[in-house]
Write an enzyme that holds these catalytic residues in place. Structure first.
Site, PDB file in Angstrom:
ATOM      1  N   TRP A   1       0.833  -1.210   0.000  1.00 38.66           N
ATOM      2  CA  TRP A   1       0.000   0.000   0.000  1.00 38.66           C
ATOM      3  C   TRP A   1       0.863   1.255   0.000  1.00 38.66           C
ATOM      4  O   TRP A   1       0.378   2.353  -0.262  1.00 38.66           O
ATOM      5  CB  TRP A   1      -0.953   0.007   1.193  1.00 38.66           C
ATOM      6  CG  TRP A   1      -0.331   0.307   2.527  1.00 38.66           C
ATOM      7  CD1 TRP A   1       0.771  -0.274   3.081  1.00 38.66           C
ATOM      8  CD2 TRP A   1      -0.789   1.259   3.497  1.00 38.66           C
ATOM      9  NE1 TRP A   1       1.021   0.240   4.331  1.00 38.66           N
ATOM     10  CE2 TRP A   1       0.078   1.186   4.614  1.00 38.66           C
ATOM     11  CE3 TRP A   1      -1.857   2.157   3.537  1.00 38.66           C
ATOM     12  CZ2 TRP A   1      -0.077   1.974   5.750  1.00 38.66           C
ATOM     13  CZ3 TRP A   1      -2.020   2.937   4.673  1.00 38.66           C
ATOM     14  CH2 TRP A   1      -1.134   2.846   5.757  1.00 38.66           C
ATOM     15  N   ASP A   2       2.161   1.063   0.262  1.00 33.29           N
ATOM     16  CA  ASP A   2       3.106   2.176   0.243  1.00 33.29           C
ATOM     17  C   ASP A   2       2.978   2.988  -1.046  1.00 33.29           C
ATOM     18  O   ASP A   2       3.053   4.219  -1.034  1.00 33.29           O
ATOM     19  CB  ASP A   2       4.545   1.644   0.329  1.00 33.29           C
ATOM     20  CG  ASP A   2       4.794   0.784   1.554  1.00 33.29           C
ATOM     21  OD1 ASP A   2       3.846   0.141   2.032  1.00 33.29           O
ATOM     22  OD2 ASP A   2       5.942   0.731   2.011  1.00 33.29           O
TER      23      ASP A   2
ATOM     24  N   GLU B   1       0.589  -2.230  12.713  1.00 37.34           N
ATOM     25  CA  GLU B   1       0.838  -3.672  12.651  1.00 37.34           C
ATOM     26  C   GLU B   1       1.276  -4.267  13.986  1.00 37.34           C
ATOM     27  O   GLU B   1       1.621  -5.451  14.046  1.00 37.34           O
ATOM     28  CB  GLU B   1       1.855  -3.964  11.550  1.00 37.34           C
ATOM     29  CG  GLU B   1       1.285  -3.677  10.175  1.00 37.34           C
ATOM     30  CD  GLU B   1       2.318  -3.702   9.064  1.00 37.34           C
ATOM     31  OE1 GLU B   1       1.905  -3.837   7.908  1.00 37.34           O
ATOM     32  OE2 GLU B   1       3.530  -3.561   9.352  1.00 37.34           O
TER      33      GLU B   1
ATOM     34  N   LYS C   1       2.774   0.931  16.234  1.00 37.63           N
ATOM     35  CA  LYS C   1       3.952   0.957  15.369  1.00 37.63           C
ATOM     36  C   LYS C   1       4.000   2.243  14.559  1.00 37.63           C
ATOM     37  O   LYS C   1       5.055   2.841  14.373  1.00 37.63           O
ATOM     38  CB  LYS C   1       3.925  -0.247  14.434  1.00 37.63           C
ATOM     39  CG  LYS C   1       5.061  -0.312  13.434  1.00 37.63           C
ATOM     40  CD  LYS C   1       4.936  -1.538  12.536  1.00 37.63           C
ATOM     41  CE  LYS C   1       6.086  -1.616  11.540  1.00 37.63           C
ATOM     42  NZ  LYS C   1       5.973  -2.800  10.649  1.00 37.63           N
ATOM     43  N   GLN C   2       2.819   2.671  14.085  1.00 37.65           N
ATOM     44  CA  GLN C   2       2.787   3.788  13.143  1.00 37.65           C
ATOM     45  C   GLN C   2       1.416   4.443  13.157  1.00 37.65           C
ATOM     46  O   GLN C   2       0.508   3.999  13.866  1.00 37.65           O
ATOM     47  CB  GLN C   2       3.090   3.285  11.734  1.00 37.65           C
ATOM     48  CG  GLN C   2       2.040   2.322  11.187  1.00 37.65           C
ATOM     49  CD  GLN C   2       2.549   1.487  10.033  1.00 37.65           C
ATOM     50  OE1 GLN C   2       3.286   0.530  10.235  1.00 37.65           O
ATOM     51  NE2 GLN C   2       2.151   1.840   8.824  1.00 37.65           N
TER      52      GLN C   2
END
Length: 788
Positions: free
Chosen positions: A361-362, A504, A618-619
């Site tokens: 998806w980046d 994640e 994580k993000q």
């Protein structure tokens, strides 16, 4: 900005803020500069290993789209192709090796402006001979098949004998996995070496040709060489050449790379003999030109295709900022295979074996906006890849018991489908390999691709793309989501259970807010386009209706959409639950991990199951929802969630910092925004010598561009409308950039006092936009005062 090894200020004059330099040779840090100094052109990427070989190096050459599976129990990956860089040098019968003797001067520099890598060394051999050596190379943006090298050797304290061995070495692997069978090797006309290799499973032919030329001073010389062949290797050893003191010898090595996957063979009848002949003729044509002549064409291509096309000028107190955005644009160019819409961007670009060359998806969320705004033709090619992989997405949906198109978490070649590995790093508690669940349950990518399709259309107004590809993607992804929804009798709502969201560190969660909102958005957008096409494009509507049974699916969308559970802000603090359980998990002191030098340090103390039970992310998760669907939430909600989630976010993903930077701009937290930008810019480019060992972080580099243009530059598309509301950091005096909107090129020049916006082209008579929430009509040029 400098450290002991990296120098960011070595450029001067026309090259100020264009050059990155490694100032010392350290074998333990080879991989950092191999990745960030990588060369490429989208067709292929050449990791910046040195000409001579060292124990800790990683020698990689990747050709985009040439995926192969080593074994039926492994996933497909980009194979590491033959090493064409290597030169073995003997100087006065001593092997040139920087680990031996003494280095008097060392400098290796990547010039972003002309995409040339230059290494300059003064070396004293163990027996006392002194030499100047200069190594130059580029991978041509003008001719995508060309790799060019030049090696200059000058003895400084006596006469010298030089012996060079060089050729094509296919004795390489992907971390031990051998992807090629050995093919033919031959020397033509006593000069042109050719090597053929074929991938074991996908049966893609690679053909390499290389030749050398030799000069002493400026004069060409004929130099005899002995041809040798070994298993997977062809090379020439040149007879010893005698040099006088301070006399320079120059070796030029030009190589070409062709494969049977090259796009021309889609339209022509393929056979290996034809490919071999074509590539041989090509190298002979190259043989009529010098390194310098080929280099000029290459420099011109970079100027016209990149630097003149999407220039960004940052007038900052910190020169690193200007260098960083150029570094990002450089790597986005070398990593992106825009020559072929059957290919896409790997998470590590073409700079390393990390993530096996797979697309995530980046691309859609972090990289694609750069191309949408600066080169829509290239953006369209990347999205067409997603359309060409839709059969694999449909197969994945069917295999999982769903309908429609369920896009793979990791994608490779068109027919490969899901290619996420099943097993990953070691569990420090159990000692077993950790299962990678992303390929099974990280499903938000399906909505991300639909969102990117819509975003591209809104910014470019490319109706042809939507008619051929875009509407079908949005409809079929909506069909997947409607089949994925699960009815909850207790709440009388549709839920999405057992997923991984963008964060994640939280696996097998129910109702991840980002996933639910994006699925809802996807279905509602499909309903909107259903009604639009039914009314305005009946022929296309009829075709898509027959293919996707839109009539029945519209009824399903209509019935289900209004009952999808969308996590809402809590009354007491306006915090949106990231998922059903996140806010109930235990909290711990995260300061140790927030201040970590290297990412992932938490996994030295906890395994993933334990991290799953802690309020730590994580993000960006909720935060990226505010970025993509920002008009759904007011500023108070955004601020409350920022205050709650950012302290719990470790930014262990390279995708996270840029998202937070843009949102910090939205919340007018200028200092935080600038700090996050600098941290994002340092992920690859910065002084940490280990962060890029496995390759650059392509999505992070796309995120750096978003920090500058979407964050500080304030450019946004909101429901099809253009907004420009710059927030220039205190450390910057001005920011200038250009972008495309509905086919027109716009230029923006922003300071702390005013913003100038100019419509450079005349595709549209005028463009409506808002600047600082005021409506304007742009016909040629406007100036808006900034009111803090």
């Amino acid at each position: 900005m400098t450290n002991k090894i990296m120098d960011y200020q070595s450029g001067s004059g026309e090259y100020k803020n264009w050059i990155i330099t490694e100032t010392e040779f350290h074998p333990e840090f080879l991989r950092k500069c191999e990745a960030i100094f990588a060369l490429g052109n989208g067709y292929m990427g050449q990791r910046a290993a040195m000409e001579e070989r060292y124990v800790n190096e990683t020698r990689n050459l990747f050709v985009a789209g040439t995926f192969n599976k080593f074994d039926e129990n492994e996933v497909t990956e980009l194979p590491n192709a033959a090493d064409v860089l290597w030169f073995d040098l003997k100087l006065n019968n001593e092997v040139f090796d920087l680990k031996q003797g003494k280095i008097v001067e060392y400098k290796r520099s990547l010039n972003l402006k002309n995409a040339e890598l230059v290494r300059k060394i003064t070396w004293v051999s163990p027996l006392g001979s002194v030499f100047d050596l200069v190594f130059r190379r580029f991978v041509s943006l003008d001719d995508l098949h060309v790799i060019a090298q030049k090696v200059e050797i000058t003895p400084l304290n006596n006469c010298a004998e030089v012996v060079v061995t060089s050729g094509i070495n296919a004795q390489v692997t992907n971390n031990g996995a051998q992807h090629f069978t050995e093919g033919q090797k031959r020397l033509y006309d006593g000069k042109y070496m050719q090597l053929v290799q074929t991938t074991t499973e996908s049966e893609i032919d690679f053909v390499f040709n290389t030749y050398h030329s030799v000069k002493i001073g400026d004069e060409d010389i004929e130099s005899d060489a002995m041809i040798s062949m070994e298993r997977r290797k062809i090379f020439q050893e040149f007879k010893p050449i005698q040099l006088n003191n301070c006399e320079k010898i120059v070796f030029e090595k030009i190589t070409n790379v062709f494969t049977s996957r090259d796009r021309e063979w889609m339209e022509e009848s393929y056979c290996l003999d034809r490919l071999m002949t074509k590539s041989l003729n090509h190298i002979k044509e190259l043989g009529t030109q010098s390194y310098d002549e080929l280099f000029q064409y290459h420099v011109k291509a970079w100027k016209e295709q990149v630097w003149d096309n999407a220039p960004i000028t940052i007038n900052s107190n910190n020169d690193f900022d200007q260098l960083a955005i150029r570094f990002a644009q450089y790597h986005l160019t070398v990593s992106t295979p825009v020559h072929d819409n059957r290919m896409n961007i790997g998470a590590k670009g073409l700079t390393g074996e990390g993530y096996k060359g797979h697309t995530f998806w980046d691309t859609e969320i972090f990289v694609l906006p750069y191309f949408i705004y600066t080169n829509p033709t290239k953006a369209r090619s990347l999205l067409e890849y997603r359309y060409h992989t839709i059969e694999g997405a449909r197969r994945k949906a069917e295999d999982n018991g769903y309908e429609g198109a369920m896009y793979p978490w990791e994608s490779a070649w068109l027919e490969d489908g899901e290619v996420t590995p099943i097993w990953g790093a070691a569990d420090i508690i159990t000692g077993e390999a950790t299962k990678i669940w992303s390929g099974f349950i990280e499903q938000h990518i399906t909505a991300d691709i639909a969102y990117a399709t819509w975003q591209y259309f809104q910014i470019t107004n490319d109706v042809d793309f939507m008619q051929k590809y875009g509407y079908e993607i949005i409809f079929d992804t909506a069909i997947f989501w409607s089949s994925r929804l699960e009815w909850n009798d207790e709440t009388e709502e549709y839920h999405i259970n057992q997923v991984v969201g963008p964060d994640e560190y939280k696996e097998h969660v129910d109702n991840n807010a980002f996933t639910n909102y994006m699925a809802y958005w996807n279905i509602k957008k499909a309903m909107e386009y259903y009604n639009k096409l039914e009314k305005n494009e009946p022929i296309l509507f009829s075709e898509l209706s027959r293919k996707l049974d839109l009539g029945m699916n519209y009824l399903i969308w209509e019935a289900k959409a209004r009952k999808i559970y969308l996590p809402s802000p809590r009354e007491e603090d306006q915090v949106i639950p990231q998922d059903d359980t996140y806010l109930t998990l235990k909290t711990i002191d995260l300061s140790k991990y927030k201040n970590q030098e290297n990412i992932g340090s938490m996994f030295k103390d906890y395994n993933l199951d334990q991290v799953n039970q802690i309020q730590v992310s994580k993000q960006a998760d909720i935060m990226i929802l505010f970025y993509l669907l920002e008009d759904l939430f007011n500023q108070d909600v955004k601020r409350a969630n920022w205050n709650y989630y950012e302290p719990k976010t470790l930014h262990d993903s390279s995708l996270s910092l840029s998202t937070h930077c843009v949102l910090a701009c939205d919340m007018q937290d200028d200092q935080m925004a600038y700090e996050l930008f600098r941290r994002a810019a340092e992920i690859d480019l910065g002084p940490n010598m280990k962060t890029s060992d496995h390759g650059i972080h392509a999505a992070s580099l796309g995120g750096i561009w978003q920090c500058v243009v979407n964050g500080f530059g304030g450019v946004r598309m909101l429901n099809g409308e253009l907004r420009i509301s710059p927030r220039i950091p205190v450390d910057w005096e001005s920011l200038e950039f250009s972008f495309n909107w509905h086919g027109d090129e716009l230029k923006v020049a922003a300071t702390h006092e005013e913003v100038w916006i100019e419509k450079v082209t005349s595709v549209n008579e005028f463009i409506r936009l808002s600047v600082f929430d005021e409506e304007y009509v742009l016909r040629s040029r406007i100036c808006v005062k900034v009111y803090q």
